[in-house]
Design an enzyme around this catalytic site. Sequence first.
Site, PDB file in Angstrom:
ATOM      1  N   ALA A  68       0.851  -1.190   0.000  1.00  0.00           N
ATOM      2  CA  ALA A  68       0.000   0.000   0.000  1.00  0.00           C
ATOM      3  C   ALA A  68       0.882   1.234   0.000  1.00  0.00           C
ATOM      4  O   ALA A  68       2.012   1.207   0.500  1.00  0.00           O
ATOM      5  CB  ALA A  68      -0.920  -0.001   1.223  1.00  0.00           C
ATOM      6  N   SER A  69       0.360   2.325  -0.568  1.00  0.00           N
ATOM      7  CA  SER A  69       1.094   3.582  -0.603  1.00  0.00           C
ATOM      8  C   SER A  69       0.135   4.719  -0.287  1.00  0.00           C
ATOM      9  O   SER A  69      -0.909   4.855  -0.927  1.00  0.00           O
ATOM     10  CB  SER A  69       1.719   3.795  -1.991  1.00  0.00           C
ATOM     11  OG  SER A  69       2.390   5.026  -2.056  1.00  0.00           O
ATOM     12  N   ALA A  70       0.474   5.509   0.735  1.00  0.00           N
ATOM     13  CA  ALA A  70      -0.381   6.618   1.155  1.00  0.00           C
ATOM     14  C   ALA A  70       0.421   7.909   1.177  1.00  0.00           C
ATOM     15  O   ALA A  70       1.588   7.944   0.764  1.00  0.00           O
ATOM     16  CB  ALA A  70      -0.988   6.327   2.526  1.00  0.00           C
ATOM     17  N   SER A  71      -0.196   8.961   1.681  1.00  0.00           N
ATOM     18  CA  SER A  71       0.419  10.289   1.605  1.00  0.00           C
ATOM     19  C   SER A  71       1.658  10.416   2.477  1.00  0.00           C
ATOM     20  O   SER A  71       2.584  11.159   2.142  1.00  0.00           O
ATOM     21  CB  SER A  71      -0.602  11.353   2.009  1.00  0.00           C
ATOM     22  OG  SER A  71      -1.114  11.091   3.295  1.00  0.00           O
ATOM     23  N   VAL A  72       1.705   9.700   3.593  1.00  0.00           N
ATOM     24  CA  VAL A  72       2.796   9.853   4.549  1.00  0.00           C
ATOM     25  C   VAL A  72       3.801   8.709   4.456  1.00  0.00           C
ATOM     26  O   VAL A  72       4.992   8.915   4.659  1.00  0.00           O
ATOM     27  CB  VAL A  72       2.240   9.965   5.982  1.00  0.00           C
ATOM     28  CG1 VAL A  72       3.350   9.926   7.021  1.00  0.00           C
ATOM     29  CG2 VAL A  72       1.434  11.254   6.136  1.00  0.00           C
ATOM     30  N   GLN A  88       4.595   4.282   2.986  1.00  0.00           N
ATOM     31  CA  GLN A  88       4.159   3.115   2.226  1.00  0.00           C
ATOM     32  C   GLN A  88       4.625   1.853   2.945  1.00  0.00           C
ATOM     33  O   GLN A  88       5.532   1.887   3.780  1.00  0.00           O
ATOM     34  CB  GLN A  88       4.641   3.144   0.784  1.00  0.00           C
ATOM     35  CG  GLN A  88       6.100   2.891   0.533  1.00  0.00           C
ATOM     36  CD  GLN A  88       6.435   3.022  -0.961  1.00  0.00           C
ATOM     37  OE1 GLN A  88       5.813   3.776  -1.706  1.00  0.00           O
ATOM     38  NE2 GLN A  88       7.452   2.281  -1.409  1.00  0.00           N
ATOM     39  N   VAL A  89       3.967   0.722   2.612  1.00  0.00           N
ATOM     40  CA  VAL A  89       4.141  -0.517   3.365  1.00  0.00           C
ATOM     41  C   VAL A  89       4.612  -1.627   2.430  1.00  0.00           C
ATOM     42  O   VAL A  89       4.054  -1.813   1.340  1.00  0.00           O
ATOM     43  CB  VAL A  89       2.818  -0.925   4.048  1.00  0.00           C
ATOM     44  CG1 VAL A  89       2.987  -2.258   4.785  1.00  0.00           C
ATOM     45  CG2 VAL A  89       2.358   0.157   5.013  1.00  0.00           C
ATOM     46  N   ASP A 104      -8.948   6.372  13.577  1.00  0.00           N
ATOM     47  CA  ASP A 104      -8.871   6.359  12.109  1.00  0.00           C
ATOM     48  C   ASP A 104      -9.467   5.054  11.585  1.00  0.00           C
ATOM     49  O   ASP A 104      -8.858   4.364  10.760  1.00  0.00           O
ATOM     50  CB  ASP A 104      -7.414   6.523  11.662  1.00  0.00           C
ATOM     51  CG  ASP A 104      -7.298   6.996  10.221  1.00  0.00           C
ATOM     52  OD1 ASP A 104      -8.302   7.486   9.678  1.00  0.00           O
ATOM     53  OD2 ASP A 104      -6.202   6.885   9.639  1.00  0.00           O
TER      54      ASP A 104
END
Length: 548
Positions: free
Chosen positions: A128-132, A134-135, A284
Amino acid sequence: MTRLQRLVRIAWVFCKYRLDIFLPMAELPAPLKLFFLFAPWHLFPKGSLDRGDRLRLALEELGPVFVKFGQILSTRRDLLPDDMAESLRRLQDNVPPFASATARQIIEDSLGRPVTELFAEFSRDPLASASVAQVHAATMPNGRKVVVKVIRPGIDRVIRQDLALMFMMARLLERYWSEGRRLHPVEVVEDYQTTIYDELDLQREAANASQLRRNFNNSPLIYIPAIDWDHTTKRVLVMERISGIPIADIESLRAAGVDLKVLAEKGVEIFFTQVFRDSFFHADMHPGNIFVDASNPADPRYIAIDFGIVGTLAPDDLSYLARNLLAFFRRDYRQVAELHIQSGWVPPETRVNEFEAAIRTVCEPIFERPLKDISFGHFLLRLFQTARRFNMEVQPQLVLLQKTLLNVEGLGRQLYPELDLWSTAQPYLENWMRKRIGPSGLLRTLQTRLPSWLEQSPEMPQLVHDTLVQLRNAGAPDRGDRQAAITAELAQRHADRRWRLTLGALSLAALAWLGAEEKLVPLAQNMPHYGWALLALAGWLVLKPGRK
Protein backbone atom coordinates in the site's frame (compact mmCIF):
# COMPACT_ATOMS: atom_id res chain seq x y z
CA MET A 1 9.67 23.17 -5.30
CA THR A 2 10.19 26.51 -3.49
CA ARG A 3 7.52 28.12 -1.34
CA LEU A 4 6.84 30.73 -4.05
CA GLN A 5 6.39 28.02 -6.68
CA ARG A 6 4.07 26.16 -4.34
CA LEU A 7 2.04 29.31 -3.74
CA VAL A 8 1.72 29.90 -7.48
CA ARG A 9 0.57 26.30 -7.92
CA ILE A 10 -2.08 26.69 -5.22
CA ALA A 11 -3.29 29.96 -6.79
CA TRP A 12 -3.58 28.23 -10.18
CA VAL A 13 -5.68 25.39 -8.73
CA PHE A 14 -7.78 27.95 -6.79
CA CYS A 15 -8.59 29.73 -10.05
CA LYS A 16 -9.09 26.56 -12.08
CA TYR A 17 -11.82 25.24 -9.76
CA ARG A 18 -13.31 28.69 -9.04
CA LEU A 19 -12.91 28.44 -5.28
CA ASP A 20 -13.58 32.17 -5.04
CA ILE A 21 -17.14 31.24 -4.08
CA PHE A 22 -15.81 30.48 -0.58
CA LEU A 23 -14.48 34.01 -0.07
CA PRO A 24 -16.58 36.25 2.23
CA MET A 25 -16.67 39.02 -0.37
CA ALA A 26 -19.24 41.17 1.45
CA GLU A 27 -17.01 41.37 4.53
CA LEU A 28 -13.72 42.21 2.79
CA PRO A 29 -12.19 45.73 2.89
CA ALA A 30 -12.83 47.89 -0.18
CA PRO A 31 -9.29 47.55 -1.64
CA LEU A 32 -9.52 43.75 -1.53
CA LYS A 33 -12.98 43.82 -3.12
CA LEU A 34 -11.60 45.93 -5.96
CA PHE A 35 -8.66 43.56 -6.39
CA PHE A 36 -10.87 40.47 -6.47
CA LEU A 37 -13.23 42.12 -8.94
CA PHE A 38 -10.45 41.86 -11.57
CA ALA A 39 -8.85 38.64 -10.21
CA PRO A 40 -7.69 36.06 -12.79
CA TRP A 41 -10.19 33.36 -11.79
CA HIS A 42 -12.87 35.23 -13.74
CA LEU A 43 -11.15 33.91 -16.87
CA PHE A 44 -12.17 30.35 -15.94
CA PRO A 45 -15.73 29.04 -16.38
CA LYS A 46 -17.50 27.83 -13.23
CA GLY A 47 -18.67 24.60 -14.83
CA SER A 48 -21.51 22.38 -13.68
CA LEU A 49 -19.87 20.85 -10.59
CA ASP A 50 -21.23 21.87 -7.21
CA ARG A 51 -19.00 23.62 -4.66
CA GLY A 52 -18.23 20.45 -2.67
CA ASP A 53 -16.97 18.51 -5.68
CA ARG A 54 -14.90 21.48 -6.84
CA LEU A 55 -13.22 21.70 -3.45
CA ARG A 56 -12.60 17.93 -3.40
CA LEU A 57 -10.99 17.92 -6.87
CA ALA A 58 -8.85 20.93 -5.98
CA LEU A 59 -7.52 19.25 -2.83
CA GLU A 60 -6.75 16.03 -4.74
CA GLU A 61 -4.80 18.03 -7.33
CA LEU A 62 -2.84 19.90 -4.65
CA GLY A 63 -1.42 16.67 -3.28
CA PRO A 64 -1.27 14.39 -0.25
CA VAL A 65 -1.00 17.02 2.51
CA PHE A 66 -4.12 18.82 1.30
CA VAL A 67 -5.93 15.51 0.75
CA LYS A 68 -5.22 14.49 4.34
CA PHE A 69 -6.40 17.91 5.56
CA GLY A 70 -9.60 17.55 3.54
CA GLN A 71 -10.24 14.11 5.00
CA ILE A 72 -9.94 15.49 8.53
CA LEU A 73 -12.00 18.56 7.62
CA SER A 74 -14.78 16.28 6.33
CA THR A 75 -15.39 15.16 9.92
CA ARG A 76 -15.81 18.75 11.14
CA ARG A 77 -19.54 19.00 10.52
CA ASP A 78 -19.56 21.89 12.97
CA LEU A 79 -17.57 23.85 10.36
CA LEU A 80 -18.92 22.66 7.00
CA PRO A 81 -22.36 22.37 5.41
CA ASP A 82 -23.49 18.78 4.84
CA ASP A 83 -23.02 18.86 1.04
CA MET A 84 -19.37 19.91 1.31
CA ALA A 85 -18.64 17.42 4.10
CA GLU A 86 -20.12 14.58 2.03
CA SER A 87 -17.99 15.54 -0.97
CA LEU A 88 -14.81 15.66 1.11
CA ARG A 89 -15.53 12.20 2.51
CA ARG A 90 -14.87 10.86 -1.00
CA LEU A 91 -11.31 12.16 -1.04
CA GLN A 92 -8.95 9.41 -2.16
CA ASP A 93 -5.52 9.05 -0.55
CA ASN A 94 -4.15 7.11 -3.53
CA VAL A 95 -0.56 8.30 -3.90
CA PRO A 96 1.93 6.82 -6.40
CA PRO A 97 4.53 4.69 -4.56
CA PHE A 98 8.13 5.80 -4.31
CA ALA A 99 10.95 3.59 -5.53
CA SER A 100 11.68 0.34 -3.73
CA ALA A 101 15.39 1.21 -3.75
CA THR A 102 14.61 4.41 -1.84
CA ALA A 103 12.59 2.46 0.72
CA ARG A 104 15.48 0.02 1.20
CA GLN A 105 17.92 2.89 1.67
CA ILE A 106 15.70 4.51 4.35
CA ILE A 107 15.43 1.16 6.18
CA GLU A 108 19.20 0.60 6.09
CA ASP A 109 19.95 4.16 7.26
CA SER A 110 17.46 3.84 10.12
CA LEU A 111 18.34 0.32 11.31
CA GLY A 112 22.06 0.39 10.50
CA ARG A 113 22.16 -2.94 8.65
CA PRO A 114 21.58 -4.12 5.07
CA VAL A 115 18.05 -5.18 4.21
CA THR A 116 19.40 -8.61 3.20
CA GLU A 117 20.59 -9.15 6.79
CA LEU A 118 17.47 -7.72 8.43
CA PHE A 119 14.97 -9.79 6.41
CA ALA A 120 14.97 -13.16 4.74
CA GLU A 121 12.58 -11.73 2.14
CA PHE A 122 11.60 -8.16 1.27
CA SER A 123 8.94 -7.43 -1.36
CA ARG A 124 9.94 -5.11 -4.18
CA ASP A 125 6.42 -3.77 -4.76
CA PRO A 126 4.61 -2.10 -1.82
CA LEU A 127 1.40 -3.52 -0.38
CA ALA A 128 0.00 0.00 0.00
CA SER A 129 1.09 3.58 -0.60
CA ALA A 130 -0.38 6.62 1.16
CA SER A 131 0.42 10.29 1.61
CA VAL A 132 2.80 9.85 4.55
CA ALA A 133 4.24 6.34 4.19
CA GLN A 134 4.16 3.11 2.23
CA VAL A 135 4.14 -0.52 3.37
CA HIS A 136 6.16 -3.51 2.14
CA ALA A 137 5.72 -7.19 3.01
CA ALA A 138 8.74 -8.96 4.48
CA THR A 139 9.82 -12.14 6.25
CA MET A 140 12.14 -12.16 9.26
CA PRO A 141 15.13 -14.56 9.38
CA ASN A 142 13.17 -16.77 11.83
CA GLY A 143 10.33 -17.10 9.30
CA ARG A 144 7.94 -14.65 10.98
CA LYS A 145 5.76 -12.71 8.50
CA VAL A 146 5.85 -8.93 8.99
CA VAL A 147 5.04 -5.67 7.25
CA VAL A 148 7.54 -2.81 7.04
CA LYS A 149 6.19 0.73 7.04
CA VAL A 150 8.53 3.41 5.67
CA ILE A 151 8.07 7.19 5.85
CA ARG A 152 7.89 8.86 2.44
CA PRO A 153 11.17 10.69 1.62
CA GLY A 154 11.06 14.49 1.65
CA ILE A 155 7.56 14.58 3.16
CA ASP A 156 8.74 16.71 6.11
CA ARG A 157 9.68 19.62 3.84
CA VAL A 158 6.44 19.39 1.85
CA ILE A 159 4.37 19.35 5.04
CA ARG A 160 6.19 22.37 6.48
CA GLN A 161 5.60 24.39 3.31
CA ASP A 162 1.92 23.47 3.02
CA LEU A 163 1.25 24.06 6.70
CA ALA A 164 2.77 27.54 6.48
CA LEU A 165 0.39 28.36 3.63
CA MET A 166 -2.58 26.86 5.50
CA PHE A 167 -1.79 28.99 8.54
CA MET A 168 -1.63 32.09 6.34
CA MET A 169 -5.07 31.34 4.85
CA ALA A 170 -6.52 30.51 8.28
CA ARG A 171 -5.34 33.84 9.73
CA LEU A 172 -6.91 35.72 6.84
CA LEU A 173 -10.20 33.90 7.41
CA GLU A 174 -10.08 34.62 11.12
CA ARG A 175 -9.44 38.29 10.44
CA TYR A 176 -11.88 39.01 7.61
CA TRP A 177 -14.68 36.43 8.08
CA SER A 178 -17.38 37.16 10.65
CA GLU A 179 -17.60 33.46 11.55
CA GLY A 180 -13.83 33.13 11.80
CA ARG A 181 -13.41 34.00 15.46
CA ARG A 182 -16.05 31.51 16.54
CA LEU A 183 -14.88 28.62 14.32
CA HIS A 184 -11.17 29.16 15.07
CA PRO A 185 -9.65 28.22 11.68
CA VAL A 186 -6.14 28.72 13.08
CA GLU A 187 -6.87 26.16 15.81
CA VAL A 188 -8.22 23.76 13.17
CA VAL A 189 -4.91 23.97 11.29
CA GLU A 190 -3.01 23.60 14.58
CA ASP A 191 -4.97 20.40 15.30
CA TYR A 192 -4.12 19.14 11.83
CA GLN A 193 -0.46 20.06 12.35
CA THR A 194 -0.37 17.94 15.51
CA THR A 195 -2.07 15.03 13.74
CA ILE A 196 0.15 15.05 10.66
CA TYR A 197 3.38 15.38 12.65
CA ASP A 198 2.28 12.53 14.94
CA GLU A 199 1.84 10.36 11.84
CA LEU A 200 5.42 11.15 10.79
CA ASP A 201 6.76 9.55 13.99
CA LEU A 202 6.43 5.79 13.56
CA GLN A 203 7.68 5.15 17.10
CA ARG A 204 4.62 7.03 18.35
CA GLU A 205 2.39 4.90 16.11
CA ALA A 206 4.08 1.77 17.46
CA ALA A 207 3.47 2.94 21.04
CA ASN A 208 -0.21 3.54 20.23
CA ALA A 209 -0.50 0.02 18.80
CA SER A 210 1.22 -1.45 21.85
CA GLN A 211 -1.20 0.34 24.20
CA LEU A 212 -4.26 -0.82 22.25
CA ARG A 213 -2.92 -4.39 22.13
CA ARG A 214 -2.51 -4.36 25.92
CA ASN A 215 -6.02 -2.94 26.38
CA PHE A 216 -7.52 -5.73 24.25
CA ASN A 217 -5.21 -8.59 25.14
CA ASN A 218 -6.99 -11.92 24.42
CA SER A 219 -10.19 -10.02 23.60
CA PRO A 220 -12.85 -11.70 21.41
CA LEU A 221 -13.70 -8.26 19.99
CA ILE A 222 -10.57 -7.08 18.21
CA TYR A 223 -7.00 -8.16 17.48
CA ILE A 224 -4.07 -5.71 17.41
CA PRO A 225 -0.87 -6.88 15.65
CA ALA A 226 2.34 -7.12 17.66
CA ILE A 227 5.12 -4.56 17.21
CA ASP A 228 8.72 -5.61 16.58
CA TRP A 229 10.42 -2.99 18.75
CA ASP A 230 13.93 -4.18 17.85
CA HIS A 231 13.34 -3.07 14.26
CA THR A 232 11.24 0.06 14.81
CA THR A 233 12.52 3.64 14.62
CA LYS A 234 11.03 7.04 13.92
CA ARG A 235 11.08 6.39 10.15
CA VAL A 236 10.61 2.60 10.01
CA LEU A 237 8.01 0.40 11.70
CA VAL A 238 8.02 -3.42 11.63
CA MET A 239 4.80 -5.10 12.69
CA GLU A 240 3.23 -8.54 12.62
CA ARG A 241 1.60 -9.27 9.26
CA ILE A 242 -2.07 -10.12 9.61
CA SER A 243 -4.46 -11.85 7.25
CA GLY A 244 -8.15 -11.14 7.11
CA ILE A 245 -11.03 -10.05 4.93
CA PRO A 246 -11.29 -6.28 4.30
CA ILE A 247 -14.37 -5.10 6.14
CA ALA A 248 -15.63 -3.27 3.06
CA ASP A 249 -15.69 -6.57 1.10
CA ILE A 250 -19.23 -7.54 2.09
CA GLU A 251 -19.50 -10.26 -0.57
CA SER A 252 -16.41 -12.09 0.74
CA LEU A 253 -17.70 -11.81 4.31
CA ARG A 254 -21.02 -13.34 3.26
CA ALA A 255 -19.24 -16.06 1.31
CA ALA A 256 -17.25 -16.92 4.46
CA GLY A 257 -20.52 -17.24 6.43
CA VAL A 258 -19.73 -14.31 8.77
CA ASP A 259 -22.62 -13.26 11.03
CA LEU A 260 -22.84 -9.63 9.92
CA LYS A 261 -25.24 -8.65 12.72
CA VAL A 262 -22.78 -9.85 15.37
CA LEU A 263 -19.92 -8.14 13.53
CA ALA A 264 -21.76 -4.81 13.37
CA GLU A 265 -22.72 -4.93 17.06
CA LYS A 266 -19.14 -5.80 18.03
CA GLY A 267 -17.96 -2.69 16.21
CA VAL A 268 -20.21 -0.54 18.39
CA GLU A 269 -19.05 -2.35 21.53
CA ILE A 270 -15.40 -1.82 20.56
CA PHE A 271 -16.00 1.90 20.15
CA PHE A 272 -17.68 2.38 23.53
CA THR A 273 -15.16 0.12 25.27
CA GLN A 274 -12.24 2.12 23.90
CA VAL A 275 -13.84 5.46 24.78
CA PHE A 276 -15.43 4.85 28.17
CA ARG A 277 -13.38 2.00 29.63
CA ASP A 278 -9.93 3.00 28.36
CA SER A 279 -10.32 6.64 27.26
CA PHE A 280 -7.93 5.67 24.45
CA PHE A 281 -9.39 4.91 21.05
CA HIS A 282 -8.34 4.19 17.49
CA ALA A 283 -9.42 7.39 15.73
CA ASP A 284 -8.87 6.36 12.11
CA MET A 285 -11.28 3.45 11.75
CA HIS A 286 -12.11 3.86 8.07
CA PRO A 287 -12.66 0.70 5.98
CA GLY A 288 -9.08 0.61 4.69
CA ASN A 289 -7.75 0.12 8.23
CA ILE A 290 -10.12 -2.62 9.39
CA PHE A 291 -10.08 -6.34 8.54
CA VAL A 292 -12.09 -9.31 9.82
CA ASP A 293 -10.87 -12.59 11.24
CA ALA A 294 -13.46 -15.03 9.86
CA SER A 295 -11.93 -18.21 11.28
CA ASN A 296 -15.03 -18.49 13.50
CA PRO A 297 -17.83 -17.05 11.31
CA ALA A 298 -20.40 -17.14 14.12
CA ASP A 299 -18.11 -15.08 16.36
CA PRO A 300 -15.98 -12.93 14.03
CA ARG A 301 -13.27 -10.65 15.31
CA TYR A 302 -12.01 -7.29 14.07
CA ILE A 303 -8.37 -6.71 13.14
CA ALA A 304 -7.10 -3.13 13.17
CA ILE A 305 -4.05 -1.59 11.52
CA ASP A 306 -2.60 1.94 11.12
CA PHE A 307 -2.45 3.50 14.59
CA GLY A 308 -1.08 6.91 13.67
CA ILE A 309 -4.18 8.71 14.97
CA VAL A 310 -5.60 7.91 18.40
CA GLY A 311 -7.85 9.93 20.67
CA THR A 312 -8.12 10.44 24.41
CA LEU A 313 -10.67 12.21 26.59
CA ALA A 314 -10.29 13.75 30.03
CA PRO A 315 -12.48 12.30 32.83
CA ASP A 316 -14.65 15.45 32.93
CA ASP A 317 -15.31 15.31 29.19
CA LEU A 318 -16.15 11.60 29.42
CA SER A 319 -18.61 12.25 32.23
CA TYR A 320 -20.33 15.13 30.43
CA LEU A 321 -20.47 13.12 27.21
CA ALA A 322 -22.03 10.06 28.86
CA ARG A 323 -24.56 12.16 30.78
CA ASN A 324 -25.46 14.05 27.60
CA LEU A 325 -26.07 10.85 25.66
CA LEU A 326 -28.16 9.32 28.45
CA ALA A 327 -30.19 12.53 28.69
CA PHE A 328 -30.87 12.27 24.95
CA PHE A 329 -31.97 8.67 25.33
CA ARG A 330 -34.46 9.81 28.00
CA ARG A 331 -35.45 12.94 26.03
CA ASP A 332 -34.46 15.12 28.97
CA TYR A 333 -33.66 18.18 26.88
CA ARG A 334 -33.40 20.45 29.91
CA GLN A 335 -30.51 18.41 31.26
CA VAL A 336 -28.84 18.40 27.84
CA ALA A 337 -28.97 22.20 27.73
CA GLU A 338 -27.69 22.53 31.31
CA LEU A 339 -24.84 20.07 30.68
CA HIS A 340 -23.70 22.01 27.62
CA ILE A 341 -23.52 25.16 29.73
CA GLN A 342 -21.89 23.47 32.75
CA SER A 343 -19.21 21.91 30.55
CA GLY A 344 -18.39 25.24 28.92
CA TRP A 345 -19.34 23.97 25.46
CA VAL A 346 -21.68 26.96 25.06
CA PRO A 347 -21.24 30.40 26.67
CA PRO A 348 -22.39 30.69 30.31
CA GLU A 349 -24.79 33.51 29.47
CA THR A 350 -26.82 31.19 27.19
CA ARG A 351 -30.51 31.19 28.12
CA VAL A 352 -31.30 27.64 29.19
CA ASN A 353 -34.97 27.81 28.17
CA GLU A 354 -34.17 28.96 24.62
CA PHE A 355 -31.43 26.38 24.20
CA GLU A 356 -33.69 23.62 25.53
CA ALA A 357 -36.46 24.62 23.10
CA ALA A 358 -34.04 24.59 20.16
CA ILE A 359 -32.75 21.12 21.10
CA ARG A 360 -36.31 19.81 21.46
CA THR A 361 -37.18 21.17 18.01
CA VAL A 362 -34.31 19.20 16.49
CA CYS A 363 -34.76 16.00 18.47
CA GLU A 364 -38.49 15.34 18.65
CA PRO A 365 -39.05 14.76 14.91
CA ILE A 366 -36.08 12.39 14.92
CA PHE A 367 -37.15 10.40 17.98
CA GLU A 368 -40.63 9.82 16.57
CA ARG A 369 -39.07 7.39 14.11
CA PRO A 370 -38.03 3.83 15.06
CA LEU A 371 -34.61 3.90 16.72
CA LYS A 372 -33.11 1.57 14.13
CA ASP A 373 -33.94 4.16 11.45
CA ILE A 374 -32.17 6.98 13.30
CA SER A 375 -28.61 7.76 12.25
CA PHE A 376 -26.63 8.53 15.38
CA GLY A 377 -24.09 10.46 13.34
CA HIS A 378 -26.61 12.62 11.48
CA PHE A 379 -28.43 13.26 14.74
CA LEU A 380 -25.21 14.64 16.25
CA LEU A 381 -24.63 16.77 13.18
CA ARG A 382 -28.08 18.35 13.49
CA LEU A 383 -27.40 19.00 17.14
CA PHE A 384 -24.06 20.70 16.39
CA GLN A 385 -25.73 22.89 13.79
CA THR A 386 -28.29 23.95 16.39
CA ALA A 387 -25.65 24.58 19.03
CA ARG A 388 -23.74 26.71 16.52
CA ARG A 389 -26.62 29.21 16.62
CA PHE A 390 -25.91 29.58 20.34
CA ASN A 391 -22.21 30.28 19.75
CA MET A 392 -21.02 26.80 20.65
CA GLU A 393 -17.28 26.91 20.08
CA VAL A 394 -15.28 24.15 18.47
CA GLN A 395 -14.35 21.45 20.99
CA PRO A 396 -11.02 20.02 19.77
CA GLN A 397 -11.12 17.20 22.33
CA LEU A 398 -14.38 15.92 20.81
CA VAL A 399 -13.43 16.18 17.14
CA LEU A 400 -11.71 12.79 16.86
CA LEU A 401 -14.53 11.21 18.84
CA GLN A 402 -17.14 12.58 16.40
CA LYS A 403 -15.06 11.38 13.44
CA THR A 404 -14.68 7.89 14.91
CA LEU A 405 -18.36 7.61 15.79
CA LEU A 406 -19.34 8.50 12.22
CA ASN A 407 -16.92 5.87 10.89
CA VAL A 408 -18.19 3.20 13.27
CA GLU A 409 -21.84 3.83 12.48
CA GLY A 410 -21.13 3.94 8.75
CA LEU A 411 -19.33 0.59 8.92
CA GLY A 412 -22.06 -0.91 11.09
CA ARG A 413 -24.88 0.17 8.79
CA GLN A 414 -22.94 -1.10 5.78
CA LEU A 415 -22.57 -4.52 7.40
CA TYR A 416 -26.05 -4.73 8.88
CA PRO A 417 -28.53 -2.03 7.75
CA GLU A 418 -30.87 -2.83 10.65
CA LEU A 419 -28.21 -1.96 13.22
CA ASP A 420 -29.72 -0.09 16.18
CA LEU A 421 -26.77 1.80 17.57
CA TRP A 422 -28.93 3.46 20.21
CA SER A 423 -30.12 0.25 21.89
CA THR A 424 -26.56 -1.09 21.81
CA ALA A 425 -25.12 2.07 23.34
CA GLN A 426 -27.67 2.84 26.08
CA PRO A 427 -27.10 -0.22 28.32
CA TYR A 428 -23.34 0.23 28.02
CA LEU A 429 -23.53 3.89 29.05
CA GLU A 430 -25.91 3.21 31.94
CA ASN A 431 -23.62 0.45 33.24
CA TRP A 432 -20.57 2.74 32.90
CA MET A 433 -22.29 5.52 34.86
CA ARG A 434 -23.32 3.08 37.62
CA LYS A 435 -19.73 1.90 37.97
CA ARG A 436 -18.41 5.45 37.93
CA ILE A 437 -20.66 6.86 40.69
CA GLY A 438 -21.32 3.64 42.63
CA PRO A 439 -19.31 2.08 45.47
CA SER A 440 -16.77 0.49 43.16
CA GLY A 441 -16.13 3.85 41.51
CA LEU A 442 -15.71 5.50 44.93
CA LEU A 443 -13.24 2.81 45.96
CA ARG A 444 -11.17 3.27 42.80
CA THR A 445 -11.08 7.02 43.40
CA LEU A 446 -9.94 6.48 46.99
CA GLN A 447 -7.27 3.98 45.93
CA THR A 448 -5.98 6.41 43.31
CA ARG A 449 -6.05 9.63 45.29
CA LEU A 450 -5.62 8.62 48.92
CA PRO A 451 -1.79 8.42 48.77
CA SER A 452 -1.67 11.93 47.31
CA TRP A 453 -4.12 13.24 49.91
CA LEU A 454 -2.10 11.68 52.73
CA GLU A 455 1.10 13.15 51.35
CA GLN A 456 -0.40 16.63 51.17
CA SER A 457 -2.45 16.54 54.39
CA PRO A 458 0.31 17.68 56.83
CA GLU A 459 0.85 20.79 54.67
CA MET A 460 -2.80 21.75 54.30
CA PRO A 461 -3.26 23.60 57.63
CA GLN A 462 -0.11 25.66 57.03
CA LEU A 463 -1.22 26.47 53.48
CA VAL A 464 -4.63 27.61 54.77
CA HIS A 465 -2.93 29.70 57.46
CA ASP A 466 -0.54 31.33 54.98
CA THR A 467 -3.41 32.15 52.63
CA LEU A 468 -5.47 33.73 55.40
CA VAL A 469 -2.48 35.79 56.56
CA GLN A 470 -1.96 37.06 53.01
CA LEU A 471 -5.63 38.00 52.73
CA ARG A 472 -5.46 39.78 56.11
CA ASN A 473 -2.35 41.71 55.11
CA ALA A 474 -3.88 42.66 51.76
CA GLY A 475 -7.11 43.92 53.30
CA ALA A 476 -6.02 45.52 56.58
CA PRO A 477 -3.79 48.62 56.64
CA ASP A 478 -2.65 47.85 60.21
CA ARG A 479 -0.39 44.80 59.92
CA GLY A 480 -0.21 44.51 63.70
CA ASP A 481 -3.94 43.99 64.06
CA ARG A 482 -4.10 41.39 66.84
CA GLN A 483 -7.73 40.53 66.16
CA ALA A 484 -7.00 39.52 62.56
CA ALA A 485 -4.16 37.28 63.74
CA ILE A 486 -6.48 35.56 66.23
CA THR A 487 -9.10 35.07 63.50
CA ALA A 488 -6.51 33.53 61.20
CA GLU A 489 -5.31 31.19 63.95
CA LEU A 490 -8.87 30.03 64.69
CA ALA A 491 -9.53 29.49 60.99
CA GLN A 492 -6.37 27.38 60.79
CA ARG A 493 -7.49 25.17 63.68
CA HIS A 494 -10.94 24.82 62.16
CA ALA A 495 -9.51 23.86 58.76
CA ASP A 496 -7.15 21.37 60.40
CA ARG A 497 -10.02 19.72 62.27
CA ARG A 498 -12.32 19.62 59.22
CA TRP A 499 -9.55 18.12 57.05
CA ARG A 500 -8.87 15.33 59.55
CA LEU A 501 -12.56 14.57 60.03
CA THR A 502 -13.22 14.50 56.27
CA LEU A 503 -10.29 12.16 55.69
CA GLY A 504 -11.44 9.94 58.52
CA ALA A 505 -14.99 9.83 57.18
CA LEU A 506 -13.78 8.81 53.72
CA SER A 507 -11.55 6.10 55.20
CA LEU A 508 -14.34 4.75 57.39
CA ALA A 509 -16.81 4.80 54.48
CA ALA A 510 -14.40 2.81 52.33
CA LEU A 511 -13.74 0.31 55.12
CA ALA A 512 -17.46 -0.06 55.82
CA TRP A 513 -18.23 -0.73 52.17
CA LEU A 514 -15.39 -3.25 51.92
CA GLY A 515 -16.74 -5.05 54.96
CA ALA A 516 -20.28 -5.07 53.58
CA GLU A 517 -19.02 -6.49 50.29
CA GLU A 518 -16.97 -9.14 52.13
CA LYS A 519 -13.82 -7.83 50.46
CA LEU A 520 -11.98 -6.70 53.56
CA VAL A 521 -10.32 -10.04 54.35
CA PRO A 522 -8.83 -10.60 50.86
CA LEU A 523 -7.73 -6.97 50.80
CA ALA A 524 -6.05 -7.29 54.18
CA GLN A 525 -4.24 -10.42 53.06
CA ASN A 526 -2.92 -8.77 49.90
CA MET A 527 -2.27 -5.24 51.16
CA PRO A 528 1.46 -4.39 51.03
CA HIS A 529 3.26 -3.06 54.09
CA TYR A 530 3.18 0.54 52.88
CA GLY A 531 -0.63 0.26 52.63
CA TRP A 532 -0.87 -0.44 56.36
CA ALA A 533 1.52 2.40 57.04
CA LEU A 534 -0.68 4.79 55.08
CA LEU A 535 -3.77 3.54 56.92
CA ALA A 536 -2.01 4.09 60.25
CA LEU A 537 -1.03 7.60 59.17
CA ALA A 538 -4.63 8.33 58.23
CA GLY A 539 -5.76 7.18 61.67
CA TRP A 540 -3.15 9.37 63.37
CA LEU A 541 -4.30 12.38 61.36
CA VAL A 542 -7.89 11.75 62.39
CA LEU A 543 -7.25 11.07 66.08
CA LYS A 544 -4.33 13.36 66.96
CA PRO A 545 -5.23 16.19 69.34
CA GLY A 546 -5.67 19.70 67.93
CA ARG A 547 -3.52 22.64 68.80
CA LYS A 548 -4.06 24.54 72.01
